[in-house]
Design a protein around this motif. Structure first.
Motif, PDB file in Angstrom:
ATOM      1  N   PRO B 155      -0.092   5.495   0.852  1.00 56.18           N
ATOM      2  CA  PRO B 155       0.520   4.697  -0.212  1.00 56.18           C
ATOM      3  C   PRO B 155      -0.143   4.872  -1.582  1.00 56.18           C
ATOM      4  O   PRO B 155       0.555   4.959  -2.589  1.00 56.18           O
ATOM      5  CB  PRO B 155       0.348   3.259   0.269  1.00 56.18           C
ATOM      6  N   SER B 189       4.297  -4.317  10.545  1.00 58.19           N
ATOM      7  CA  SER B 189       4.873  -5.353   9.692  1.00 58.19           C
ATOM      8  C   SER B 189       3.950  -5.624   8.528  1.00 58.19           C
ATOM      9  O   SER B 189       2.806  -5.172   8.496  1.00 58.19           O
ATOM     10  CB  SER B 189       5.037  -6.646  10.496  1.00 58.19           C
ATOM     11  N   LYS B 543      -9.013  -1.604   1.728  1.00 57.14           N
ATOM     12  CA  LYS B 543      -8.085  -2.339   0.858  1.00 57.14           C
ATOM     13  C   LYS B 543      -6.814  -2.626   1.632  1.00 57.14           C
ATOM     14  O   LYS B 543      -6.436  -1.843   2.498  1.00 57.14           O
ATOM     15  CB  LYS B 543      -7.684  -1.469  -0.340  1.00 57.14           C
ATOM     16  N   VAL B 546      -1.255  -3.873  -0.876  1.00 59.38           N
ATOM     17  CA  VAL B 546      -1.017  -4.233  -2.280  1.00 59.38           C
ATOM     18  C   VAL B 546      -2.136  -3.682  -3.159  1.00 59.38           C
ATOM     19  O   VAL B 546      -1.893  -3.120  -4.238  1.00 59.38           O
ATOM     20  CB  VAL B 546      -0.951  -5.765  -2.445  1.00 59.38           C
TER      21      VAL B 546
HETATM   22  C1  FAD Z   1      -3.520  -0.767  11.730  1.00 61.71           C
HETATM   23  C2  FAD Z   1      -3.369  -1.091  10.304  1.00 61.71           C
HETATM   24  C3  FAD Z   1      -2.659  -2.236   9.916  1.00 61.71           C
HETATM   25  C4  FAD Z   1      -2.529  -2.579   8.595  1.00 61.71           C
HETATM   26  N1  FAD Z   1      -1.836  -3.700   8.267  1.00 61.71           N
HETATM   27  C5  FAD Z   1      -1.719  -4.047   6.972  1.00 61.71           C
HETATM   28  C6  FAD Z   1      -1.006  -5.203   6.606  1.00 61.71           C
HETATM   29  O1  FAD Z   1      -0.497  -5.933   7.441  1.00 61.71           O
HETATM   30  N2  FAD Z   1      -0.927  -5.545   5.302  1.00 61.71           N
HETATM   31  C7  FAD Z   1      -1.499  -4.756   4.347  1.00 61.71           C
HETATM   32  O2  FAD Z   1      -1.392  -5.084   3.163  1.00 61.71           O
HETATM   33  N3  FAD Z   1      -2.188  -3.651   4.661  1.00 61.71           N
HETATM   34  C8  FAD Z   1      -2.313  -3.274   5.947  1.00 61.71           C
HETATM   35  N4  FAD Z   1      -3.011  -2.143   6.291  1.00 61.71           N
HETATM   36  C9  FAD Z   1      -3.702  -1.407   5.223  1.00 61.71           C
HETATM   37  C10 FAD Z   1      -2.905  -0.304   4.597  1.00 61.71           C
HETATM   38  O3  FAD Z   1      -2.340   0.478   5.565  1.00 61.71           O
HETATM   39  C11 FAD Z   1      -3.863   0.487   3.712  1.00 61.71           C
HETATM   40  O4  FAD Z   1      -4.198  -0.301   2.613  1.00 61.71           O
HETATM   41  C12 FAD Z   1      -3.269   1.751   3.182  1.00 61.71           C
HETATM   42  O5  FAD Z   1      -2.785   2.564   4.182  1.00 61.71           O
HETATM   43  C13 FAD Z   1      -4.310   2.528   2.404  1.00 61.71           C
HETATM   44  O6  FAD Z   1      -3.661   3.510   1.696  1.00 61.71           O
HETATM   45  P1  FAD Z   1      -4.349   4.855   1.248  1.00 61.71           P
HETATM   46  O7  FAD Z   1      -3.293   5.628   0.587  1.00 61.71           O
HETATM   47  O8  FAD Z   1      -5.557   4.564   0.472  1.00 61.71           O
HETATM   48  O9  FAD Z   1      -4.886   5.567   2.560  1.00 61.71           O
HETATM   49  P2  FAD Z   1      -4.180   6.072   3.890  1.00 61.71           P
HETATM   50  O10 FAD Z   1      -2.997   5.270   4.216  1.00 61.71           O
HETATM   51  O11 FAD Z   1      -5.271   6.155   4.874  1.00 61.71           O
HETATM   52  O12 FAD Z   1      -3.663   7.510   3.519  1.00 61.71           O
HETATM   53  C14 FAD Z   1      -4.538   8.582   3.258  1.00 61.71           C
HETATM   54  C15 FAD Z   1      -3.785   9.887   3.406  1.00 61.71           C
HETATM   55  O13 FAD Z   1      -4.602  10.953   2.950  1.00 61.71           O
HETATM   56  C16 FAD Z   1      -4.524  12.018   3.867  1.00 61.71           C
HETATM   57  N5  FAD Z   1      -5.758  12.807   3.779  1.00 61.71           N
HETATM   58  C17 FAD Z   1      -6.971  12.486   4.267  1.00 61.71           C
HETATM   59  N6  FAD Z   1      -7.861  13.464   3.977  1.00 61.71           N
HETATM   60  C18 FAD Z   1      -7.182  14.408   3.289  1.00 61.71           C
HETATM   61  C19 FAD Z   1      -7.540  15.651   2.705  1.00 61.71           C
HETATM   62  N7  FAD Z   1      -8.779  16.123   2.793  1.00 61.71           N
HETATM   63  N8  FAD Z   1      -6.597  16.367   2.050  1.00 61.71           N
HETATM   64  C20 FAD Z   1      -5.322  15.901   1.979  1.00 61.71           C
HETATM   65  N9  FAD Z   1      -4.928  14.745   2.521  1.00 61.71           N
HETATM   66  C21 FAD Z   1      -5.842  14.002   3.166  1.00 61.71           C
HETATM   67  C22 FAD Z   1      -4.335  11.354   5.212  1.00 61.71           C
HETATM   68  O14 FAD Z   1      -3.768  12.238   6.146  1.00 61.71           O
HETATM   69  C23 FAD Z   1      -3.405  10.204   4.847  1.00 61.71           C
HETATM   70  O15 FAD Z   1      -2.063  10.594   4.895  1.00 61.71           O
HETATM   71  C24 FAD Z   1      -3.127  -1.770   7.620  1.00 61.71           C
HETATM   72  C25 FAD Z   1      -3.839  -0.623   7.992  1.00 61.71           C
HETATM   73  C26 FAD Z   1      -3.960  -0.280   9.311  1.00 61.71           C
HETATM   74  C27 FAD Z   1      -4.714   0.962   9.692  1.00 61.71           C
END
Ligand code: FAD
Ligand code: FAD
Ligand code: SF4
Lengths: 432, 653
Positions: B155, B189, B543, B546
């Motif tokens: 995200p 969810s 985090k 949101v």
């Molecule tokens: C089980 C679970 C339940 C959750 N429930 C909630 C909820 O109810 N409410 C809420 O607000 N939040 C929730 N979250 C949190 C939310 O999912 C995270 O805040 C969010 O996914 C973080 O986003 P991000 O983009 O930082 O990282 P991520 O979603 O971890 O995405 C990182 C991306 O980078 C890619 N990547 C990693 N390394 C590399 C690289 N070297 N080169 C290229 N790409 C790479 C990965 O493959 C991945 O696609 C939940 C998380 C989990 C795990």
């Protein structure tokens, strides 16, 4: 045609960051702040968690950058009165209140503040009422703009029509103008960022704590002012009743937060604020006994749990799980707190010299009837239209929200949201 | 050239009581005034305040100052502030020197005020000695490539990429896996909404589709980064997907004979070697997992679009961009074998697994296995750990979102099984901010919250179906035994699996907690030690969605600054080659920025050698200067002469 200009309402850390990130992209920003200086609540803090660096040290560069940026026009001591139009083409009426000081002439020398006949007679809002100022005043040494303001509610000349007017005499550049009139300006902007921040909820809503009745019950912001070297006591923590250094201090968490009778929401930064203030008290004097009465300690941010652990292990701050039910004042003005100790068991009574209420946060909405009404969430803070895809865009196209105006939050999250709002607003401005 | 008379102004800061509480500021001012060439010395409560800055400006005129020294905090904080003040006074901003008497005196020697004051005097003397030798410098400007790279398709990365693209910049988004969405799309969810995380992610991927100037590269990883803010070159390697964009008719998947665990569902479902992790995954066509593919060719035969190429090889791609946003996320903590019964029973789940289980479109159609009688959540698994020995590596931090996520799921389970007992064993309930409403809802719906102390964790005794959970309740000071049909471990987050590589490639640091380090935890949470490289989302710290989304937009704003301005200024403190260089080339290897090259030239018919410095790459670290045996290379603003003068001054008494 889209106006390549933005309006930011509120000059706290979120509004300043939003302004800087827009201005650095070459976009013209009007920053409207209703107080005489930008800085918001952060300017009142002594040190800041989680790294305990001094708030003045880290906010001053932001104040200076914001005040001096060629693309930012500051409208301080000003209020937004009316907003019409639509995304890309808003018309905004702003009232520049009379400062009774010509800010082009004022050098910020503070001579007027020294001679004002009301000097040290008016409760000073920057010091949360812990100190006093005159009718001619500059809120704090790092204020931006560094200009004097004459408070029309107190100035003897403005209220009663007579005064020896020492300020006029003292002002070298002749900047003081008691005849100054408010001025209305109309701004044309493409997008609007609302960063009106927060205020502390009124602690009198919890009469059992005696705020406003007992001298030595103060708020979290008041103790920041006592801890601050530029505060009313020069950084010495003295209790209000007799100026003695307190030896036992109690912090009460969740005052007007997590509470069915006031606000249900958690105010998010106050656990860490209390931990920080407790550590600072200990740094001032390791012999002070500090106890924090809490429901849950919410040390969730980066470096927060680590600071919480240090408070316990390194600084010897006591943590007692339980809400204080009531406070009584003794003849010597010290206080007896009565409440439950959930872990230790039973009702605990303790006698302390000072009680600090970690008061929760209340929203500061825009004045009613100004032409836009941003939908609020259940907690009455402004809400984003769909926070899971865009954390800052409101239901009103072209209007964005950042910082505590959106919901209570700490500095890192306020800064981040300020930048995010700048990004979303800049897209709109650059689109057409 | 006539030597101008040196006229130094010295300013000593109280910094409230930060400095003045320890150092005798008046004594330092008096001492400074006695130093040669110092024509003006004064003090101020806060040197960084506007009046103090204006004071510098005015004094420059009034006292005809041509060098300025401020003794205050670290130059990391206010050097730019005071340089600007000096410039406003009409001097070149580099005719300024700072003595750090706060961190280096007042703070570290708080218990020895006299000696701290003496040290402050020493530092001022050294700063004045250097100031005498300063020369005016003028920063160079370099052009910025108006495009950005976003690393990570979760995200935060999606939000960043969409924002930068709609702001009008070229954007390349790379994602290591073959599908976008990150961790978010694996949860079932979101609180306070019927919108699923997948629907939210789809809004973002749709936004990408709408933008012309964005290219999405799945299967890509960055191998190296060269260059500097405004002019980065990045080498990428693509792991083949073995499938070209197609209509996703599904025939290939139907015919594939290989079945394996679907890691997307943590092995709760099976998938083929050619697969979609879930139906609506983006990009919406399959990928082949070569680690299990038998290359039987069934899929190739079934494909009417000739989209499959089993022999596809790694591809390389080089990109040139002006700025980079890193959003590589975090990984879920995996409990150790046996930790709270982990791995001993399929009734002991972790939070991410539970999310898959409760997903109505997921592997179990939203159903928990077996009869749902008592579901017991255990908080802080893998978070808020305490060291038992010095060497032990533990996660001391709080993972921020597990309380809210547990409470959210506890409510779902209670809604679906009103008669079941749902328990949350916790240390502190951290449903901060608005999430407190969820906690209220859980209480009202009858979720039972039981607090335990960190050093007396619950015990999980795995049984045939379920487990016996024993917890010491803080409130009643009694021990309870709960016959659990299901146990859910509220597992926290850890830095991403390949964080080391990302850190190395993009030259970033780790914070003490292992997550990526920001430039300043409060005021510069998105910037890093590599200028032009920003961090967003869970890679910086755990985090929620949101917050990840907000930081995605915020990092985009940071990147948008240089991209929109089209040029950036270089710090002039860079290595410069002197006439003494004879091209011996000793400095080339040690140079950390790979900024030095050997060149040949002709002089008086003779072939000579010397070195050249690429100022954009040079970090001004001075390693070359220290290596050179013949004063052939010098760093501006930190020249050998200037440093020598400081050392001499230090040794004077
Ligand atoms: C089980 C679970 C339940 C959750 N429930 C909630 C909820 O109810 N409410 C809420 O607000 N939040 C929730 N979250 C949190 C939310 O999912 C995270 O805040 C969010 O996914 C973080 O986003 P991000 O983009 O930082 O990282 P991520 O979603 O971890 O995405 C990182 C991306 O980078 C890619 N990547 C990693 N390394 C590399 C690289 N070297 N080169 C290229 N790409 C790479 C990965 O493959 C991945 O696609 C939940 C998380 C989990 C795990
Ligand atoms: C006692 C205390 C201690 C704290 N300690 C810390 C800490 O150590 N670390 C940390 O990270 N956080 C701390 N915080 C939280 C921190 O103060 C906030 O995160 C931060 O100040 C929020 O900034 P903001 O810009 O959103 O709001 P504010 O600081 O409230 O700024 C809002 C600004 O908008 C102006 N405004 C309001 N309405 C209008 C209007 N209609 N027109 C024009 N202007 C308007 C206000 O005058 C104000 O200047 C603390 C808070 C408190 C109360
Ligand atoms: S942060 Fe702590 S004190 Fe503040 S409302 Fe939340 S739980 Fe209560």
């Amino acid at each position: 045609m889209t106006q390549k200009k933005a309006l930011v309402i509120g000059g706290g850390i979120a509004g300043m960051q939003a302004s800087l990130d827009l201005a650095d992209q070459g976009i013209k920003v009007y920053l409207v702040e209703r107080n005489p200086s930008i800085g918001g609540n952060m300017a009142k803090l002594d040190k800041t968690f989680p790294t305990l660096d001094c708030a003045a040290c880290i906010i001053t560069p932001k104040l200076v950058d914001t005040g001096g940026h060629k693309n930012i026009e500051l409208l301080t001591y000003s209020e937004v009165q009316n907003i019409t139009g639509e995304a890309g083409a808003f018309k905004v009426k702003v009232l520049k209140k009379a400062r009774f000081v010509d800010i082009d002439k004022c050098t910020g020398c503070a001579a007027c503040t020294q001679v004002c006949v009301l000097k040290n007679k008016i409760l000073d809002e920057h010091n949360e009422g812990m100190g006093k100022r005159g009718a001619a005043y500059i809120p704090f040494p790092q204020a931006v703009p560094l200009k004097a303001t004459i408070d029309p509610e107190h100035c003897l000349f403005l209220t009663k029509g007579k005064c020896t007017m020492k300020c006029v005499e003292a002002c070298g550049p002749g900047a003081i103008d008691h005849e100054q009139k408010p001025e209305e300006v109309t701004l044309a902007v493409g997008s609007i960022i609302v960063a009106t921040g927060f205020k502390l909820e009124d602690p009198a809503k919890k009469p059992e704590y005696g705020y406003g009745v007992y001298d030595n019950v103060i708020t979290s912001l008041q103790i920041e002012r006592l801890l601050s070297p530029s505060g009313p006591t020069g950084g010495e923590v003295k209790r209000p009743s007799d100026g003695e250094h307190p030896k036992k201090v109690a912090f009460l968490q969740c005052v007007c937060s997590r509470d069915l009778n006031t606000n249900i929401y958690c105010s998010r930064y106050c656990c860490m604020q209390a931990i920080k203030e407790a550590i600072l008290l200990k740094e001032h004097n390791p012999d002070v006994e500090v106890t924090i009465f809490y429901i849950d300690i919410r040390a969730f941010g980066k470096g927060y749990e680590e600071l919480y652990n240090r408070a316990k292990d390194e600084f010897g701050v006591n943590f007692v799980k339980g809400r204080i039910a009531e406070i009584h004042e003794k003849d010597d003005k010290s206080l007896v707190t009565i409440g439950e100790d959930i872990v230790g068991g039973g009702v605990v009574e303790s006698k302390v010299d000072l009680v600090v209420l970690s008061v929760g946060v209340a929203p500061v909405p825009l004045p009613e009837g100004i032409g836009i009404e941003i939908p609020v969430w259940r907690d009455n803070f402004y809400r984003a239209k769909n926070q899971y895809v865009d954390a800052v865009t409101t239901d009103i196209p072209g209007v964005f929200v950042a910082g505590c105006a959106e919901s209570p939050k700490d500095i890192p999250d306020s800064v981040t949201q300020g930048s995010a709002a700048a990004m979303r607003a800049s897209i709109l401005l650059e689109e057409k | 050239m006539t030597e101008e008379e040196l006229r130094v102004g010295v300013y000593v800061c109280h910094c409230g009581t930060n400095i003045a509480g320890v150092v005798d500021v008046d004594a330092v001012v008096e001492y400074a005034a006695s130093l040669p060439n110092v024509v003006h010395a004064t003090k101020n409560m806060y040197m960084c305040s506007l009046p103090a800055q204006s004071g510098i400006k005015e004094d420059i005129k009034k006292h005809s100052l041509n060098r300025v020294v401020v003794a205050s905090c670290t130059p990391k904080m206010h050097e730019p502030t005071f340089r600007a003040a000096v410039q406003a006074g009409g001097l070149n901003p580099f005719l300024y020197e700072q003595a750090n008497i706060r961190e280096h005196c007042a703070w570290v020697h708080a218990d020895q005020p006299e000696r701290a004051t003496e040290k402050a005097k020493d530092l001022v003397r050294m700063a004045v000695a250097k100031a005498r030798l300063l020369s005016p410098l003028n920063p160079k400007k370099i052009a910025v490539i108006r495009s950005a790279l976003v690393v990570g398709g979760g995200p935060a990365g999606l939000r960043s990429a969409a924002d930068l693209a709609s702001r009008g910049f070229e954007v390349s988004l790379i994602e290591k896996s073959h599908f976008l969405g990150g961790n978010a799309v694996r949860s079932a969810s979101l609180p306070f909404t019927d919108q699923t995380p997948r629907e939210a992610a789809a809004v973002l991927t749709d936004a990408l589709e709408d933008e012309k100037n964005i290219s999405v590269h799945t299967g890509y990883e960055a191998e190296s980064l060269n260059g500097y803010l405004g002019n980065f070159t990045i080498s990428l390697v693509k792991k083949p997907r073995f499938v070209k964009e197609c209509s996703n008719c599904g025939r290939c998947i139907a015919v594939c004979p290989v079945e394996t665990d679907n890691e997307f569902d943590y092995g709760l479902s099976m998938r083929k070697a050619i697969y979609m992790p879930y139906d609506s995954a983006y990009p919406n066509y399959p990928a082949i997992d070569m680690s299990v593919c038998k290359k039987c060719g069934e899929c190739v035969n079934a494909c009417a679009e000739s989209a499959i190429d089993l022999e596809a090889e790694d591809e390389k791609l080089d990109l040139s961009v002006g700025a980079v946003v890193i959003a590589t996320g975090a990984k879920n903590y995996t409990p150790k074998d046996g930790e709270f019964g982990w791995g001993k029973s399929d009734r002991v789940l972790s939070l991410p697994v539970l999310e898959r289980v409760l997903d109505k479109t997921g592997p179990t159609k939203g159903r928990l296995k077996g009869k749902v009688e008592n579901v017991v959540f255990i908080g802080c698994v893998g978070s808020r750990q305490k060291k038992t020995s010095e060497e032990e590596k533990v996660n001391e931090y709080c993972s921020r979102i597990c309380c809210t996520e547990s409470v959210k799921n506890a409510i779902h389970i209670k809604d679906r099984h009103p008669d079941a007992g749902v328990f949350y064993l916790f240390r502190d309930i951290r449903t901060y901010g608005r999430d407190e409403y969820l906690y209220r809802e859980a209480l009202e719906k009858g979720v039972v919250f039981i607090q335990f102390e960190g050093d007396v964790p619950p015990e999980v005794n795995v049984l045939k179906k379920g487990a016996k959970v024993v917890v010491s309740d803080v409130l009643s000071r009694e021990s309870f035994e709960i016959p659990a049909s299901h146990v859910v471990l509220a597992t926290g987050f850890e830095p991403g699996a390949d964080a080391d590589k990302v850190l190395e490639v993009f030259k970033l640091n780790r914070s003490a907690d292992g997550f990526f380090q920001e430039a300043h935890i409060k005021l510069r949470p998105l910037e890093t030690s590599t200028e032009g490289v920003f961090i967003a989302g869970a890679c910086q710290a755990p985090k929620n969605l949101v917050e990840s989304i907000a930081s995605g937009s915020a990092a985009a704003a940071k990147a948008a600054v240089p991209l929109s301005m089209g040029e950036v200024e270089l710090d002039p403190a860079k290595a410069m080659v002197t006439e003494f260089c004879d091209g011996c080339a000793i400095c080339i290897d040690p140079c950390l920025g790979k900024a030095i090259t050997l060149v040949e030239y002709e002089k008086d018919g003779e072939l000579k050698k010397t070195v050249e410095v690429n100022e954009a790459l040079c970090k001004g670290c001075g390693v070359c200067m220290a290596t050179c045996p013949k004063k052939g290379i010098d760093v501006r603003h930190f020249t050998l002469d200037q440093l020598q003068a400081m050392v001499d001054a230090a040794l004077e008494t």
